[in-house]
Design a protein around this motif. Structure first.
Motif, PDB file in Angstrom:
ATOM      1  N   ILE A 245       0.826  -1.198   0.000  1.00 41.90           N
ATOM      2  CA  ILE A 245       0.000   0.000   0.000  1.00 41.90           C
ATOM      3  C   ILE A 245       0.867   1.258   0.000  1.00 41.90           C
ATOM      4  O   ILE A 245       2.073   1.191   0.219  1.00 41.90           O
ATOM      5  CB  ILE A 245      -0.941   0.059   1.234  1.00 41.90           C
ATOM      6  N   VAL A 246       0.215   2.393  -0.238  1.00 43.87           N
ATOM      7  CA  VAL A 246       0.853   3.701  -0.058  1.00 43.87           C
ATOM      8  C   VAL A 246       0.055   4.468   0.988  1.00 43.87           C
ATOM      9  O   VAL A 246      -1.141   4.212   1.192  1.00 43.87           O
ATOM     10  CB  VAL A 246       0.912   4.493  -1.385  1.00 43.87           C
ATOM     11  N   MET A 247       0.727   5.396   1.675  1.00 43.41           N
ATOM     12  CA  MET A 247       0.080   6.221   2.695  1.00 43.41           C
ATOM     13  C   MET A 247       0.130   7.686   2.260  1.00 43.41           C
ATOM     14  O   MET A 247       1.172   8.175   1.801  1.00 43.41           O
ATOM     15  CB  MET A 247       0.781   6.056   4.049  1.00 43.41           C
ATOM     16  N   VAL A 248      -1.001   8.380   2.405  1.00 43.24           N
ATOM     17  CA  VAL A 248      -1.068   9.816   2.089  1.00 43.24           C
ATOM     18  C   VAL A 248      -1.532  10.530   3.354  1.00 43.24           C
ATOM     19  O   VAL A 248      -2.686  10.381   3.777  1.00 43.24           O
ATOM     20  CB  VAL A 248      -2.018  10.101   0.911  1.00 43.24           C
ATOM     21  N   ASN A 249      -0.616  11.299   3.949  1.00 47.10           N
ATOM     22  CA  ASN A 249      -0.831  11.875   5.274  1.00 47.10           C
ATOM     23  C   ASN A 249      -1.063  13.381   5.219  1.00 47.10           C
ATOM     24  O   ASN A 249      -1.258  13.963   4.159  1.00 47.10           O
ATOM     25  CB  ASN A 249       0.376  11.545   6.152  1.00 47.10           C
ATOM     26  N   GLY A 250      -1.002  14.016   6.410  1.00 40.82           N
ATOM     27  CA  GLY A 250      -1.244  15.446   6.526  1.00 40.82           C
ATOM     28  C   GLY A 250       0.033  16.255   6.451  1.00 40.82           C
ATOM     29  O   GLY A 250       0.755  16.209   5.453  1.00 40.82           O
TER      30      GLY A 250
ATOM     31  N   MET B  36      -1.402  11.478  -5.057  1.00 39.04           N
ATOM     32  CA  MET B  36      -1.873  10.159  -5.456  1.00 39.04           C
ATOM     33  C   MET B  36      -1.601   9.898  -6.930  1.00 39.04           C
ATOM     34  O   MET B  36      -1.254   8.766  -7.317  1.00 39.04           O
ATOM     35  CB  MET B  36      -3.369  10.023  -5.152  1.00 39.04           C
ATOM     36  N   GLN B  37      -1.741  10.922  -7.758  1.00 37.05           N
ATOM     37  CA  GLN B  37      -1.417  10.762  -9.183  1.00 37.05           C
ATOM     38  C   GLN B  37       0.048  10.379  -9.369  1.00 37.05           C
ATOM     39  O   GLN B  37       0.375   9.510 -10.191  1.00 37.05           O
ATOM     40  CB  GLN B  37      -1.730  12.062  -9.931  1.00 37.05           C
ATOM     41  N   GLU B  38       0.917  11.017  -8.604  1.00 40.64           N
ATOM     42  CA  GLU B  38       2.346  10.703  -8.688  1.00 40.64           C
ATOM     43  C   GLU B  38       2.630   9.280  -8.216  1.00 40.64           C
ATOM     44  O   GLU B  38       3.460   8.566  -8.807  1.00 40.64           O
ATOM     45  CB  GLU B  38       3.152  11.705  -7.864  1.00 40.64           C
ATOM     46  N   LEU B  39       1.948   8.852  -7.163  1.00 43.92           N
ATOM     47  CA  LEU B  39       2.149   7.499  -6.643  1.00 43.92           C
ATOM     48  C   LEU B  39       1.672   6.453  -7.650  1.00 43.92           C
ATOM     49  O   LEU B  39       2.318   5.410  -7.839  1.00 43.92           O
ATOM     50  CB  LEU B  39       1.416   7.331  -5.321  1.00 43.92           C
ATOM     51  N   LEU B  40       0.551   6.726  -8.302  1.00 46.38           N
ATOM     52  CA  LEU B  40       0.056   5.804  -9.332  1.00 46.38           C
ATOM     53  C   LEU B  40       1.033   5.717 -10.493  1.00 46.38           C
ATOM     54  O   LEU B  40       1.273   4.631 -11.049  1.00 46.38           O
ATOM     55  CB  LEU B  40      -1.312   6.262  -9.831  1.00 46.38           C
ATOM     56  N   SER B  41       1.611   6.850 -10.853  1.00 43.23           N
ATOM     57  CA  SER B  41       2.578   6.864 -11.943  1.00 43.23           C
ATOM     58  C   SER B  41       3.844   6.102 -11.568  1.00 43.23           C
ATOM     59  O   SER B  41       4.425   5.376 -12.396  1.00 43.23           O
ATOM     60  CB  SER B  41       2.926   8.306 -12.300  1.00 43.23           C
ATOM     61  N   GLN B  42       4.250   6.223 -10.304  1.00 43.06           N
ATOM     62  CA  GLN B  42       5.505   5.605  -9.869  1.00 43.06           C
ATOM     63  C   GLN B  42       5.367   4.108  -9.621  1.00 43.06           C
ATOM     64  O   GLN B  42       6.252   3.318  -9.989  1.00 43.06           O
ATOM     65  CB  GLN B  42       6.008   6.295  -8.603  1.00 43.06           C
ATOM     66  N   TYR B  43       4.242   3.695  -8.985  1.00 42.95           N
ATOM     67  CA  TYR B  43       4.123   2.307  -8.546  1.00 42.95           C
ATOM     68  C   TYR B  43       3.114   1.490  -9.357  1.00 42.95           C
ATOM     69  O   TYR B  43       3.154   0.252  -9.318  1.00 42.95           O
ATOM     70  CB  TYR B  43       3.753   2.262  -7.064  1.00 42.95           C
ATOM     71  N   GLY B  44       2.199   2.158 -10.045  1.00 44.22           N
ATOM     72  CA  GLY B  44       1.267   1.469 -10.942  1.00 44.22           C
ATOM     73  C   GLY B  44       0.537   0.303 -10.320  1.00 44.22           C
ATOM     74  O   GLY B  44      -0.024   0.405  -9.213  1.00 44.22           O
ATOM     75  N   ASP B  45       0.575  -0.837 -10.993  1.00 39.07           N
ATOM     76  CA  ASP B  45      -0.174  -2.022 -10.561  1.00 39.07           C
ATOM     77  C   ASP B  45       0.398  -2.664  -9.304  1.00 39.07           C
ATOM     78  O   ASP B  45      -0.212  -3.592  -8.753  1.00 39.07           O
ATOM     79  CB  ASP B  45      -0.200  -3.062 -11.685  1.00 39.07           C
ATOM     80  N   GLN B  46       1.542  -2.159  -8.841  1.00 40.73           N
ATOM     81  CA  GLN B  46       2.127  -2.711  -7.621  1.00 40.73           C
ATOM     82  C   GLN B  46       1.289  -2.359  -6.400  1.00 40.73           C
ATOM     83  O   GLN B  46       1.315  -3.056  -5.385  1.00 40.73           O
ATOM     84  CB  GLN B  46       3.557  -2.177  -7.466  1.00 40.73           C
ATOM     85  N   ILE B  47       0.512  -1.284  -6.475  1.00 41.36           N
ATOM     86  CA  ILE B  47      -0.283  -0.802  -5.340  1.00 41.36           C
ATOM     87  C   ILE B  47      -1.547  -1.645  -5.189  1.00 41.36           C
ATOM     88  O   ILE B  47      -2.313  -1.832  -6.151  1.00 41.36           O
ATOM     89  CB  ILE B  47      -0.676   0.678  -5.534  1.00 41.36           C
ATOM     90  N   ASP B  48      -1.775  -2.127  -3.972  1.00 38.40           N
ATOM     91  CA  ASP B  48      -3.011  -2.859  -3.659  1.00 38.40           C
ATOM     92  C   ASP B  48      -4.007  -2.018  -2.885  1.00 38.40           C
ATOM     93  O   ASP B  48      -5.212  -2.312  -2.879  1.00 38.40           O
ATOM     94  CB  ASP B  48      -2.682  -4.108  -2.833  1.00 38.40           C
ATOM     95  N   GLY B  49      -3.524  -0.995  -2.188  1.00 40.08           N
ATOM     96  CA  GLY B  49      -4.426  -0.192  -1.370  1.00 40.08           C
ATOM     97  C   GLY B  49      -3.797   1.122  -0.964  1.00 40.08           C
ATOM     98  O   GLY B  49      -2.598   1.361  -1.169  1.00 40.08           O
ATOM     99  N   VAL B  50      -4.643   1.988  -0.360  1.00 42.18           N
ATOM    100  CA  VAL B  50      -4.206   3.319   0.061  1.00 42.18           C
ATOM    101  C   VAL B  50      -4.747   3.592   1.463  1.00 42.18           C
ATOM    102  O   VAL B  50      -5.941   3.382   1.718  1.00 42.18           O
ATOM    103  CB  VAL B  50      -4.724   4.423  -0.889  1.00 42.18           C
ATOM    104  N   TRP B  51      -3.862   4.054   2.356  1.00 37.94           N
ATOM    105  CA  TRP B  51      -4.335   4.590   3.632  1.00 37.94           C
ATOM    106  C   TRP B  51      -4.200   6.104   3.560  1.00 37.94           C
ATOM    107  O   TRP B  51      -3.093   6.631   3.433  1.00 37.94           O
ATOM    108  CB  TRP B  51      -3.540   4.047   4.821  1.00 37.94           C
ATOM    109  N   ALA B  52      -5.330   6.808   3.609  1.00 41.38           N
ATOM    110  CA  ALA B  52      -5.345   8.269   3.471  1.00 41.38           C
ATOM    111  C   ALA B  52      -6.049   8.881   4.673  1.00 41.38           C
ATOM    112  O   ALA B  52      -7.054   8.346   5.163  1.00 41.38           O
ATOM    113  CB  ALA B  52      -6.058   8.680   2.188  1.00 41.38           C
ATOM    114  N   GLN B  53      -5.532  10.010   5.131  1.00 39.67           N
ATOM    115  CA  GLN B  53      -6.133  10.728   6.253  1.00 39.67           C
ATOM    116  C   GLN B  53      -7.293  11.601   5.784  1.00 39.67           C
ATOM    117  O   GLN B  53      -7.463  11.861   4.593  1.00 39.67           O
ATOM    118  CB  GLN B  53      -5.098  11.634   6.922  1.00 39.67           C
ATOM    119  N   ASP B  54      -8.068  12.104   6.772  1.00 43.49           N
ATOM    120  CA  ASP B  54      -9.056  13.108   6.425  1.00 43.49           C
ATOM    121  C   ASP B  54      -8.322  14.381   6.008  1.00 43.49           C
ATOM    122  O   ASP B  54      -7.187  14.629   6.413  1.00 43.49           O
ATOM    123  CB  ASP B  54     -10.018  13.376   7.579  1.00 43.49           C
TER     124      ASP B  54
END
Length: 389
Positions: free
Chosen positions: A205-210, A252-270
């Motif tokens: 997964i990737v994490m997108v924080n504050g 998130m767009q950058e993460l999709l470009s970098q990791y593509g199909d390798q990503i299974d999930g995302v943990w994102a904050q409010d």
């Protein structure tokens, strides 16, 4: 008449070795200060009345005043607010909640003067905000702090002047402050546990924080990583989006470009999750499992796109709950030490969370609200009183 002032001036770690006596001492100093202020006003009034009476010289030996006639518990009170981050609908709602609460108290006959220091500042700027409020003569300060410990010296200075201090949203270490907060670590673990349950061990997964370094952000990241790593989830990237939906979408767009199909999930904050979801929609990647937020815009986007996700309320109303605590203390109440965590923290009940099982309830609560609105929780006066002796 209640007044509100918005001051937009830009605003040393000192850990107090003692227990939570500093806030009690500050309350006593505040009450003495208010009592003396009231007695001084009574003395002036007595002199004026005497001078305007039968023409005799006013007597200062026997002023027509009585300490029992001065009630410092009845107000008016001056409450300062320090907010060091403005680029957030959540913070805007926090301030609006306070202003609305002050109007409600005014309608009930309790006069509160709200002085707001509100600007994008670093720790040094927030120290200046605190000092501005002390110089303005506030009785209490409600602060959403930029740091868990860098403001401690300023807190100690304020407490020494008899000012009561309450940190909201994010906890601080100073024993001169009462934290009125939810457990941000536990808040993050709720959605992290949900995400882990949706994925297999070894998923990535990737994490997108504050904002890096902010107390709430650090507590959330720590709590989420503890759960995810314990479940065998691999974290490909741990990124920050500064609690901005636009930045969340870009990251998130950058993460999709970098990791593509390798990503299974995302943990994102409010504060970033709606941006993350928009990036997934644009990239046609709704196959990814993602956590979300309990904000109106996210909830509607969730419903429209039939997403499997979760939103946990992070309540801006915590500031009004802290206002209720402050008023009870200013009126002579004493927080029950048995209700405190770590000597200075009132932990509020964890708010509701939502999945597809109860999404309709969340949508109903968001009906008629703007997209940036956060589902909220404000404790009543009776609920706050349960934390007192």
């Amino acid at each position: 008449m209640t007044a509100g002032h918005d001051r937009t001036r830009p605003a040393s770690p000192v850990e107090d070795p003692h227990s939570g006596t500093h806030q009690r001492e500050a309350r006593m100093r505040s009450l003495r200060k208010r009592t003396m202020r009231g007695l001084g006003l009574g003395l002036v009034l007595a002199l004026v009345l005497a001078a305007c009476g039968n023409g005799d010289e006013p007597s200062v030996d026997e002023p027509d005043t009585d300490a029992e006639a001065v009630d410092p518990d009845a107000g008016p009170f001056t409450i300062g607010v320090s907010n060091g981050f403005t680029a957030s609908e959540w913070r805007t709602q926090m301030i609006s909640n306070l202003e609305e609460a002050v109007e409600e108290y005014a309608a009930e006959g309790l006069e509160i003067d709200l002085i707001i220091e509100n600007d994008d500042v670093d720790e040094a700027g927030q120290i200046e905000q605190i000092r501005n409020l002390v110089n303005a003569g506030v009785d209490a300060i409600i602060i959403n702090p930029n740091s868990p410990d860098a403001l401690n010296a300023a807190f100690d200075e304020a407490a020494a002047e008899g000012v009561l201090i309450y940190a909201v949203d994010q906890a601080v270490t100073s024993q001169s402050v009462t934290n009125v907060v939810i457990n941000q670590n536990q808040w993050a673990q709720i959605s992290a546990e949900w995400l882990a349950d949706q994925l297999d061990e070894g998923a990535e997964i990737v994490m997108v924080n504050g904002i890096a370094g902010h107390p709430a952000n650090e507590a959330r990241v720590s709590g989420a990583m503890e759960v995810l790593e314990g479940a065998g989830i691999e974290i490909l990237a741990n990124t920050n989006a500064d609690w901005s939906q636009a930045e969340g979408q870009s990251v998130m767009q950058e993460l999709l470009s970098q990791y593509g199909d390798q990503i299974d999930g995302v943990w994102a904050q409010d504060g970033v999750a709606e941006g993350v979801l928009r990036a997934l929609i644009d990239a046609d990647r709704l196959d990814l499992v993602t956590t979300g937020e309990a904000r109106a815009g996210y909830l509607r986007l969730w419903d429209e796109n039939d997403v499997d996700t979760i939103g946990v309320i992070n309540p801006p109303g915590v500031a009004v709950t802290a206002l209720r605590v402050a008023l009870l203390e200013l009126q002579g109440g004493t927080v029950d030490e048995a209700e405190l965590t770590d000597g200075n923290t009132i932990l509020l009940p964890m708010p509701d969370s939502f999945t597809n099982d109860n999404l309709d309830e969340a949508l109903a609560r968001a009906e008629g609200e703007p997209d940036g609105y956060s589902l909220d929780l404000i404790l009543s006066e009776a609920e706050v009183a349960q934390f007192f002796e």
